[in-house]
Design a protein around this motif. Sequence first.
Motif: not given
Length: 108
Positions: A10-11, A42-53, A96-101
């Motif tokens: 981070p951040p 896309q420039s700046g993309f770091l990754g993704v996680e996803s889950a669905r029920d 929601r947009v959050c800053k990871v610290e």
Amino acid sequence: MSVIMKTPEPPYYAVIFSSQRTDGENGYGAMANKMVELASKQSGFLGVESARDDQLGITVSYWDSIDAIHAWKEHSAHIIAQEKGKSEWYQSFSLRVCKVERQSFFEM
């Protein structure tokens, strides 16, 4: 998308998209896959996680900056997906947009 992402120190930023779907597939799966593929380029993309029920889906995408998030929000194909989401695929959603610290990982 079922892997815990190894993000950089981070951040950085996380966009948390929580949703309740409408009934029926209506092309949702194909569009979701296309969006992950496009976002990953896309420039700046770091990754993704996803889950669905059967009631709730949560997708968290990681970005190196607010500017990168804004550029993705304004991507023409993403705008089309957003509009289809509101008209066909989602009963409700939150963003929601959050800053990871701080972060920590555990792995056996």
